[in-house]
Design an enzyme around this catalytic site. Sequence first.
Site, PDB file in Angstrom:
ATOM      1  N   SER A  84       5.887  13.389  52.223  1.00  0.00           N
ATOM      2  CA  SER A  84       6.755  12.415  52.160  1.00  0.00           C
ATOM      3  C   SER A  84       6.481  11.132  51.424  1.00  0.00           C
ATOM      4  O   SER A  84       7.297  10.270  50.838  1.00  0.00           O
ATOM      5  CB  SER A  84       7.537  12.195  53.487  1.00  0.00           C
ATOM      6  OG  SER A  84       6.784  11.464  54.163  1.00  0.00           O
ATOM      7  N   LYS A 118       6.900   5.840  56.788  1.00  0.00           N
ATOM      8  CA  LYS A 118       7.579   5.755  55.560  1.00  0.00           C
ATOM      9  C   LYS A 118       7.439   4.160  55.104  1.00  0.00           C
ATOM     10  O   LYS A 118       6.958   3.346  55.816  1.00  0.00           O
ATOM     11  CB  LYS A 118       9.160   6.071  56.143  1.00  0.00           C
ATOM     12  CG  LYS A 118       9.393   7.570  56.569  1.00  0.00           C
ATOM     13  CD  LYS A 118       9.667   8.357  55.447  1.00  0.00           C
ATOM     14  CE  LYS A 118       9.708   9.771  55.758  1.00  0.00           C
ATOM     15  NZ  LYS A 118       8.792  10.420  56.625  1.00  0.00           N
TER      16      LYS A 118
END
Lengths: 189, 189
Positions: free
Chosen positions: B109, B146
Amino acid sequence: MTTDRLSLLKRFFKKNRRLPSYSEMLSLFGFSSKNAVFKLINKWVEAGFIKKESGKLAPTPRFFALPMLGLIKAGYPILAEENRNYLTLDDYLIEDPTSAFLLKVSGDSMTGVGIFEGDIVVIERKRQASIGDIVLAQIDHEWTLKILRRDRMKRTNYLEAANPKYPAFRPRESLEIFGVVKAVVRKFN
Amino acid sequence: MTTDRLSLLKRFFKKNRRLPSYSEMLSLFGFSSKNAVFKLINKWVEAGFIKKESGKLAPTPRFFALPMLGLIKAGYPILAEENRNYLTLDDYLIEDPTSAFLLKVSGDSMTGVGIFEGDIVVIERKRQASIGDIVLAQIDHEWTLKILRRDRMKRTNYLEAANPKYPAFRPRESLEIFGVVKAVVRKFN
DNA sequence: AATTATAGTAAACATTTGTTCACTGTCAAG
DNA sequence: CTTGACAGTGAACAAATGTTTACTATAATT
Protein backbone atom coordinates in the site's frame (compact mmCIF):
# COMPACT_ATOMS: atom_id res chain seq x y z
CA MET A 1 8.99 8.57 33.86
CA THR A 2 12.31 9.40 35.41
CA THR A 3 14.94 8.50 32.82
CA ASP A 4 16.32 5.20 33.93
CA ARG A 5 19.99 4.47 34.23
CA LEU A 6 20.32 2.29 31.19
CA SER A 7 19.02 5.15 29.09
CA LEU A 8 21.55 7.43 30.68
CA LEU A 9 24.23 4.97 29.74
CA LYS A 10 22.97 4.67 26.19
CA ARG A 11 22.91 8.40 25.91
CA PHE A 12 26.49 8.57 27.10
CA PHE A 13 27.57 6.01 24.55
CA LYS A 14 25.70 7.72 21.76
CA LYS A 15 27.39 10.98 22.65
CA ASN A 16 30.90 9.74 23.37
CA ARG A 17 31.07 6.54 21.36
CA ARG A 18 32.44 4.70 24.39
CA LEU A 19 31.25 3.49 27.75
CA PRO A 20 32.07 5.63 30.76
CA SER A 21 34.52 4.46 33.39
CA TYR A 22 33.24 3.55 36.83
CA SER A 23 34.25 6.89 38.24
CA GLU A 24 32.46 8.65 35.43
CA MET A 25 29.40 6.58 36.15
CA LEU A 26 29.49 7.83 39.71
CA SER A 27 28.47 11.27 38.58
CA LEU A 28 26.43 9.98 35.67
CA PHE A 29 24.16 8.00 37.95
CA GLY A 30 24.56 10.11 41.04
CA PHE A 31 26.19 7.44 43.20
CA SER A 32 28.86 8.09 45.76
CA SER A 33 30.30 4.61 45.96
CA LYS A 34 31.95 2.79 43.12
CA ASN A 35 30.57 -0.41 44.49
CA ALA A 36 27.08 0.75 43.61
CA VAL A 37 28.27 1.07 40.02
CA PHE A 38 29.93 -2.30 40.23
CA LYS A 39 26.73 -4.04 41.24
CA LEU A 40 24.70 -2.18 38.68
CA ILE A 41 27.05 -3.15 35.89
CA ASN A 42 27.01 -6.78 36.92
CA LYS A 43 23.26 -6.73 36.72
CA TRP A 44 23.48 -5.42 33.17
CA VAL A 45 26.07 -8.01 32.33
CA GLU A 46 23.69 -10.73 33.49
CA ALA A 47 20.86 -9.11 31.59
CA GLY A 48 23.04 -9.21 28.50
CA PHE A 49 23.36 -5.51 27.78
CA ILE A 50 27.03 -5.31 28.57
CA LYS A 51 29.96 -7.65 28.30
CA LYS A 52 33.15 -7.91 30.31
CA GLU A 53 36.29 -9.25 28.79
CA SER A 54 39.49 -9.08 30.78
CA GLY A 55 38.13 -6.29 32.89
CA LYS A 56 37.07 -4.16 29.95
CA LEU A 57 33.49 -3.19 29.44
CA ALA A 58 31.78 -3.26 26.09
CA PRO A 59 28.19 -2.98 25.00
CA THR A 60 26.61 -6.08 23.49
CA PRO A 61 24.41 -6.21 20.40
CA ARG A 62 21.51 -6.12 22.79
CA PHE A 63 22.64 -2.77 24.07
CA PHE A 64 21.90 -1.22 20.69
CA ALA A 65 19.04 -3.34 19.51
CA LEU A 66 15.84 -1.55 18.71
CA PRO A 67 12.66 -3.52 19.13
CA MET A 68 11.66 -4.92 15.78
CA LEU A 69 8.01 -5.47 15.00
CA GLY A 70 6.30 -7.17 12.13
CA LEU A 71 3.00 -5.90 10.83
CA ILE A 72 0.55 -8.56 9.82
CA LYS A 73 -1.69 -7.68 6.95
CA ALA A 74 -4.76 -8.59 8.96
CA GLY A 75 -3.95 -5.69 11.18
CA TYR A 76 -1.98 -6.60 14.26
CA PRO A 77 1.65 -5.83 14.95
CA ILE A 78 3.68 -8.55 16.56
CA LEU A 79 7.20 -8.82 17.78
CA ALA A 80 9.05 -10.00 14.72
CA GLU A 81 10.22 -13.52 15.37
CA GLU A 82 13.49 -12.88 13.72
CA ASN A 83 15.90 -11.82 16.36
CA ARG A 84 18.48 -11.62 13.66
CA ASN A 85 21.30 -10.58 15.82
CA TYR A 86 22.25 -7.55 13.83
CA LEU A 87 23.62 -4.97 16.13
CA THR A 88 22.86 -1.68 14.62
CA LEU A 89 21.50 -0.56 11.32
CA ASP A 90 25.10 -0.02 10.27
CA ASP A 91 26.00 -3.57 10.94
CA TYR A 92 22.86 -4.72 9.24
CA LEU A 93 23.40 -2.64 6.14
CA ILE A 94 27.15 -2.46 5.83
CA GLU A 95 28.89 -5.76 5.78
CA ASP A 96 32.39 -4.65 4.88
CA PRO A 97 33.04 -1.06 5.96
CA THR A 98 36.42 -0.97 4.29
CA SER A 99 35.04 -1.56 0.81
CA ALA A 100 31.77 0.30 1.23
CA PHE A 101 30.87 3.85 0.40
CA LEU A 102 27.74 5.90 0.13
CA LEU A 103 26.25 7.50 -2.92
CA LYS A 104 23.56 10.11 -3.04
CA VAL A 105 21.24 9.28 -5.86
CA SER A 106 20.00 11.70 -8.47
CA GLY A 107 17.56 11.07 -11.25
CA ASP A 108 14.50 8.90 -11.53
CA SER A 109 15.86 5.98 -13.48
CA MET A 110 15.63 3.52 -10.59
CA THR A 111 12.23 4.33 -9.16
CA GLY A 112 10.98 0.89 -10.15
CA VAL A 113 13.11 -0.74 -7.47
CA GLY A 114 12.29 1.95 -4.97
CA ILE A 115 15.40 4.09 -5.35
CA PHE A 116 14.48 7.74 -5.63
CA GLU A 117 16.25 11.02 -6.10
CA GLY A 118 17.93 12.01 -2.85
CA ASP A 119 18.13 8.49 -1.47
CA ILE A 120 21.44 7.21 -0.19
CA VAL A 121 22.68 3.88 -1.43
CA VAL A 122 25.33 1.72 0.17
CA ILE A 123 27.74 0.52 -2.46
CA GLU A 124 30.24 -2.24 -2.12
CA ARG A 125 33.29 -1.56 -4.21
CA LYS A 126 33.99 -4.41 -6.60
CA ARG A 127 34.63 -5.00 -10.26
CA GLN A 128 32.45 -8.02 -10.76
CA ALA A 129 28.71 -8.30 -10.32
CA SER A 130 25.97 -10.81 -10.90
CA ILE A 131 23.35 -10.40 -13.56
CA GLY A 132 20.39 -8.65 -11.99
CA ASP A 133 22.49 -6.68 -9.52
CA ILE A 134 22.07 -2.96 -9.26
CA VAL A 135 25.48 -1.66 -10.17
CA LEU A 136 27.45 1.53 -10.20
CA ALA A 137 29.07 1.41 -13.60
CA GLN A 138 30.74 3.43 -16.26
CA ILE A 139 29.08 2.92 -19.60
CA ASP A 140 31.04 4.46 -22.44
CA HIS A 141 32.90 6.51 -19.81
CA GLU A 142 29.74 7.85 -18.28
CA TRP A 143 28.83 7.05 -14.68
CA THR A 144 25.46 5.63 -13.90
CA LEU A 145 23.44 3.49 -11.55
CA LYS A 146 21.48 0.76 -13.30
CA ILE A 147 20.57 -2.91 -13.35
CA LEU A 148 23.06 -5.26 -14.94
CA ARG A 149 21.48 -7.43 -17.64
CA ARG A 150 22.82 -10.00 -20.04
CA ASP A 151 21.99 -10.43 -23.68
CA ARG A 152 22.28 -14.16 -24.20
CA MET A 153 22.12 -13.94 -27.95
CA LYS A 154 24.82 -11.39 -28.38
CA ARG A 155 26.66 -12.63 -25.33
CA THR A 156 27.13 -9.13 -23.97
CA ASN A 157 26.11 -7.28 -20.86
CA TYR A 158 24.07 -4.13 -20.87
CA LEU A 159 22.37 -1.83 -18.41
CA GLU A 160 18.71 -1.35 -17.78
CA ALA A 161 16.86 1.36 -15.88
CA ALA A 162 14.13 0.45 -13.45
CA ASN A 163 11.81 2.87 -15.10
CA PRO A 164 9.91 2.08 -18.31
CA LYS A 165 10.48 5.56 -19.65
CA TYR A 166 14.15 4.76 -20.29
CA PRO A 167 15.40 2.42 -22.99
CA ALA A 168 18.07 -0.22 -22.44
CA PHE A 169 21.62 1.11 -22.28
CA ARG A 170 23.87 -0.89 -24.53
CA PRO A 171 27.54 0.02 -24.43
CA ARG A 172 29.19 1.03 -27.69
CA GLU A 173 32.70 0.83 -26.40
CA SER A 174 32.92 -0.14 -22.77
CA LEU A 175 30.98 -1.22 -19.74
CA GLU A 176 32.94 -1.15 -16.54
CA ILE A 177 31.53 -2.07 -13.17
CA PHE A 178 32.74 -0.32 -10.03
CA GLY A 179 30.42 -1.49 -7.33
CA VAL A 180 27.20 -3.17 -6.35
CA VAL A 181 24.32 -1.59 -4.48
CA LYS A 182 23.81 -3.45 -1.23
CA ALA A 183 21.19 -1.26 0.41
CA VAL A 184 19.12 1.90 0.15
CA VAL A 185 18.33 4.31 2.86
CA ARG A 186 15.85 7.15 2.84
CA LYS A 187 15.07 9.69 5.47
CA PHE A 188 11.70 11.43 5.55
CA ASN A 189 11.28 15.15 6.22
CA MET B 1 47.89 -4.17 0.17
CA THR B 2 48.96 -5.10 3.64
CA THR B 3 46.06 -4.19 5.88
CA ASP B 4 47.03 -0.95 7.52
CA ARG B 5 46.79 -0.30 11.19
CA LEU B 6 43.78 1.96 11.10
CA SER B 7 41.84 -0.82 9.42
CA LEU B 8 42.98 -3.21 12.11
CA LEU B 9 41.69 -0.78 14.68
CA LYS B 10 38.38 -0.38 12.90
CA ARG B 11 38.03 -4.11 12.68
CA PHE B 12 38.67 -4.38 16.40
CA PHE B 13 36.03 -1.80 17.14
CA LYS B 14 33.50 -3.40 14.83
CA LYS B 15 34.05 -6.71 16.54
CA ASN B 16 34.27 -5.58 20.15
CA ARG B 17 32.33 -2.34 20.10
CA ARG B 18 35.14 -0.60 21.96
CA LEU B 19 38.66 0.57 21.34
CA PRO B 20 41.49 -1.64 22.55
CA SER B 21 43.73 -0.56 25.41
CA TYR B 22 47.34 0.31 24.69
CA SER B 23 48.53 -3.07 25.83
CA GLU B 24 46.01 -4.76 23.58
CA MET B 25 47.23 -2.63 20.73
CA LEU B 26 50.71 -3.94 21.32
CA SER B 27 49.70 -7.35 20.06
CA LEU B 28 47.14 -5.97 17.64
CA PHE B 29 49.79 -3.97 15.80
CA GLY B 30 52.74 -6.14 16.62
CA PHE B 31 54.66 -3.55 18.62
CA SER B 32 56.75 -4.29 21.63
CA SER B 33 56.78 -0.84 23.15
CA LYS B 34 53.77 0.99 24.41
CA ASN B 35 55.39 4.19 23.32
CA ALA B 36 55.02 3.11 19.71
CA VAL B 37 51.31 2.83 20.32
CA PHE B 38 51.32 6.15 22.09
CA LYS B 39 52.84 7.93 19.12
CA LEU B 40 50.59 6.18 16.66
CA ILE B 41 47.50 7.14 18.59
CA ASN B 42 48.60 10.74 18.80
CA LYS B 43 48.94 10.78 15.06
CA TRP B 44 45.39 9.55 14.70
CA VAL B 45 44.22 12.10 17.22
CA GLU B 46 45.75 14.84 15.11
CA ALA B 47 44.28 13.33 11.97
CA GLY B 48 40.89 13.43 13.68
CA PHE B 49 40.08 9.75 13.79
CA ILE B 50 40.31 9.46 17.53
CA LYS B 51 39.63 11.72 20.44
CA LYS B 52 41.13 11.89 23.90
CA GLU B 53 39.17 13.21 26.80
CA SER B 54 40.65 12.88 30.25
CA GLY B 55 42.91 10.10 29.15
CA LYS B 56 40.12 8.05 27.63
CA LEU B 57 40.15 7.17 23.99
CA ALA B 58 37.08 7.34 21.80
CA PRO B 59 36.53 7.17 18.08
CA THR B 60 35.36 10.34 16.37
CA PRO B 61 32.64 10.60 13.75
CA ARG B 62 35.41 10.53 11.23
CA PHE B 63 36.46 7.12 12.44
CA PHE B 64 33.20 5.66 11.17
CA ALA B 65 32.49 7.92 8.27
CA LEU B 66 32.11 6.27 4.93
CA PRO B 67 33.05 8.33 1.91
CA MET B 68 29.92 9.91 0.53
CA LEU B 69 29.69 10.64 -3.17
CA GLY B 70 27.13 12.45 -5.21
CA LEU B 71 26.28 11.37 -8.70
CA ILE B 72 25.75 14.16 -11.15
CA LYS B 73 23.19 13.47 -13.80
CA ALA B 74 25.65 14.40 -16.50
CA GLY B 75 27.65 11.40 -15.50
CA TYR B 76 30.41 12.12 -13.08
CA PRO B 77 30.56 11.20 -9.43
CA ILE B 78 31.90 13.80 -7.09
CA LEU B 79 32.61 13.94 -3.42
CA ALA B 80 29.33 15.13 -1.99
CA GLU B 81 29.83 18.59 -0.60
CA GLU B 82 27.74 17.86 2.40
CA ASN B 83 30.07 16.68 5.06
CA ARG B 84 27.10 16.48 7.30
CA ASN B 85 28.84 15.17 10.29
CA TYR B 86 26.60 12.22 10.81
CA LEU B 87 28.54 9.49 12.42
CA THR B 88 27.04 6.31 11.29
CA LEU B 89 23.93 5.38 9.42
CA ASP B 90 22.35 4.74 12.78
CA ASP B 91 22.99 8.22 13.92
CA TYR B 92 21.82 9.57 10.62
CA LEU B 93 18.61 7.58 10.62
CA ILE B 94 17.74 7.28 14.28
CA GLU B 95 17.55 10.53 16.12
CA ASP B 96 16.10 9.35 19.37
CA PRO B 97 16.94 5.70 20.04
CA THR B 98 14.79 5.58 23.16
CA SER B 99 11.58 6.33 21.31
CA ALA B 100 12.42 4.57 18.07
CA PHE B 101 11.62 1.09 16.92
CA LEU B 102 11.74 -0.84 13.69
CA LEU B 103 8.89 -2.28 11.72
CA LYS B 104 9.07 -4.79 8.96
CA VAL B 105 6.63 -3.77 6.28
CA SER B 106 4.15 -6.05 4.62
CA GLY B 107 1.77 -5.21 1.83
CA ASP B 108 2.01 -2.95 -1.17
CA SER B 109 0.00 0.00 0.00
CA MET B 110 2.99 2.35 0.28
CA THR B 111 4.87 1.59 -2.90
CA GLY B 112 4.18 5.10 -4.17
CA VAL B 113 6.58 6.56 -1.61
CA GLY B 114 9.06 3.77 -2.16
CA ILE B 115 8.17 1.58 0.78
CA PHE B 116 7.90 -2.04 -0.30
CA GLU B 117 7.08 -5.35 1.27
CA GLY B 118 10.01 -6.51 3.34
CA ASP B 119 11.46 -3.06 3.90
CA ILE B 120 12.29 -1.94 7.38
CA VAL B 121 11.00 1.39 8.56
CA VAL B 122 12.27 3.40 11.49
CA ILE B 123 9.37 4.64 13.54
CA GLU B 124 9.42 7.31 16.16
CA ARG B 125 6.92 6.59 18.85
CA LYS B 126 4.54 9.53 19.28
CA ARG B 127 0.86 10.25 19.41
CA GLN B 128 0.79 13.36 17.31
CA ALA B 129 1.77 13.74 13.68
CA SER B 130 1.67 16.35 10.98
CA ILE B 131 -0.59 16.14 7.97
CA GLY B 132 1.34 14.41 5.22
CA ASP B 133 3.40 12.27 7.58
CA ILE B 134 3.58 8.55 7.07
CA VAL B 135 2.14 7.20 10.27
CA LEU B 136 1.72 3.96 12.10
CA ALA B 137 -1.89 4.17 13.20
CA GLN B 138 -4.85 2.24 14.41
CA ILE B 139 -7.89 2.92 12.29
CA ASP B 140 -11.03 1.43 13.76
CA HIS B 141 -8.78 -0.76 15.90
CA GLU B 142 -6.84 -2.09 12.97
CA TRP B 143 -3.14 -1.40 12.63
CA THR B 144 -1.79 0.08 9.45
CA LEU B 145 0.91 2.18 7.87
CA LYS B 146 -0.44 5.05 5.77
CA ILE B 147 -0.22 8.73 5.00
CA LEU B 148 -2.08 11.06 7.31
CA ARG B 149 -4.45 13.38 5.45
CA ARG B 150 -6.92 16.01 6.48
CA ASP B 151 -10.37 16.60 5.15
CA ARG B 152 -10.80 20.34 5.49
CA MET B 153 -14.51 20.28 4.79
CA LYS B 154 -15.40 17.67 7.33
CA ARG B 155 -12.62 18.74 9.63
CA THR B 156 -11.47 15.19 10.15
CA ASN B 157 -8.31 13.23 9.52
CA TYR B 158 -8.14 10.15 7.40
CA LEU B 159 -5.53 7.81 6.00
CA GLU B 160 -4.40 7.41 2.46
CA ALA B 161 -2.35 4.70 0.81
CA ALA B 162 0.49 5.59 -1.52
CA ASN B 163 -0.90 3.27 -4.15
CA PRO B 164 -3.76 4.24 -6.45
CA LYS B 165 -5.31 0.81 -6.18
CA TYR B 166 -6.44 1.52 -2.63
CA PRO B 167 -9.20 3.95 -1.70
CA ALA B 168 -8.96 6.48 1.11
CA PHE B 169 -9.34 5.05 4.58
CA ARG B 170 -11.84 7.07 6.56
CA PRO B 171 -12.29 6.05 10.17
CA ARG B 172 -15.81 5.15 11.29
CA GLU B 173 -15.04 5.20 14.97
CA SER B 174 -11.47 6.01 15.75
CA LEU B 175 -8.13 7.00 14.30
CA GLU B 176 -5.25 6.75 16.70
CA ILE B 177 -1.67 7.56 15.84
CA PHE B 178 1.16 5.64 17.41
CA GLY B 179 4.22 6.75 15.55
CA VAL B 180 5.71 8.50 12.58
CA VAL B 181 7.93 6.93 9.95
CA LYS B 182 11.29 8.68 9.96
CA ALA B 183 13.22 6.51 7.53
CA VAL B 184 13.16 3.42 5.34
CA VAL B 185 15.87 0.93 4.86
CA ARG B 186 16.11 -1.82 2.29
CA LYS B 187 18.75 -4.43 1.80
CA PHE B 188 19.25 -6.04 -1.58
CA ASN B 189 19.82 -9.76 -2.02
C1' DA C 1 79.09 12.88 4.41
C1' DA C 2 76.63 15.07 7.58
C1' DT C 3 71.91 16.06 9.18
C1' DT C 4 67.39 15.57 10.35
C1' DA C 5 63.17 13.42 10.70
C1' DT C 6 60.69 9.05 11.44
C1' DA C 7 59.52 4.67 13.67
C1' DG C 8 60.44 1.85 17.11
C1' DT C 9 62.53 -0.22 21.87
C1' DA C 10 62.93 -0.19 26.96
C1' DA C 11 62.18 1.06 31.44
C1' DA C 12 60.11 3.77 35.04
C1' DC C 13 55.95 6.04 37.09
C1' DA C 14 51.92 8.46 38.90
C1' DT C 15 47.05 7.87 38.24
C1' DT C 16 43.18 5.46 37.51
C1' DT C 17 41.03 1.33 36.88
C1' DG C 18 37.81 -2.47 38.37
C1' DT C 19 37.22 -5.32 42.39
C1' DT C 20 36.61 -6.78 47.17
C1' DC C 21 35.12 -6.57 51.95
C1' DA C 22 32.53 -4.89 55.77
C1' DC C 23 28.71 -2.20 56.90
C1' DT C 24 23.93 0.50 56.85
C1' DG C 25 19.25 1.54 55.87
C1' DT C 26 14.81 0.26 53.57
C1' DC C 27 11.25 -2.34 52.12
C1' DA C 28 8.46 -6.51 51.20
C1' DA C 29 7.34 -11.27 52.51
C1' DG C 30 6.75 -15.01 55.72
C1' DC D 1 8.05 -8.91 64.49
C1' DT D 2 11.56 -11.01 62.20
C1' DT D 3 13.98 -12.25 58.26
C1' DG D 4 16.04 -11.80 54.08
C1' DA D 5 16.77 -9.51 49.93
C1' DC D 6 17.96 -5.26 47.85
C1' DA D 7 20.34 -0.78 47.06
C1' DG D 8 23.75 1.96 48.42
C1' DT D 9 28.09 3.89 51.38
C1' DG D 10 33.07 3.98 52.32
C1' DA D 11 37.58 2.51 52.44
C1' DA D 12 41.37 -0.26 50.86
C1' DC D 13 44.08 -2.46 47.09
C1' DA D 14 46.41 -5.01 43.35
C1' DA D 15 46.64 -4.55 38.61
C1' DA D 16 46.48 -2.06 34.52
C1' DT D 17 46.27 2.28 32.41
C1' DG D 18 48.28 6.17 29.60
C1' DT D 19 52.35 9.05 29.76
C1' DT D 20 57.13 10.46 29.98
C1' DT D 21 62.04 10.24 29.25
C1' DA D 22 66.19 8.44 27.17
C1' DC D 23 67.98 5.83 23.57
C1' DT D 24 68.60 3.22 18.76
C1' DA D 25 68.17 2.19 13.91
C1' DT D 26 66.62 3.32 9.44
C1' DA D 27 65.54 6.17 5.73
C1' DA D 28 65.33 10.69 3.41
C1' DT D 29 67.35 15.42 2.60
C1' DT D 30 70.71 18.64 2.18
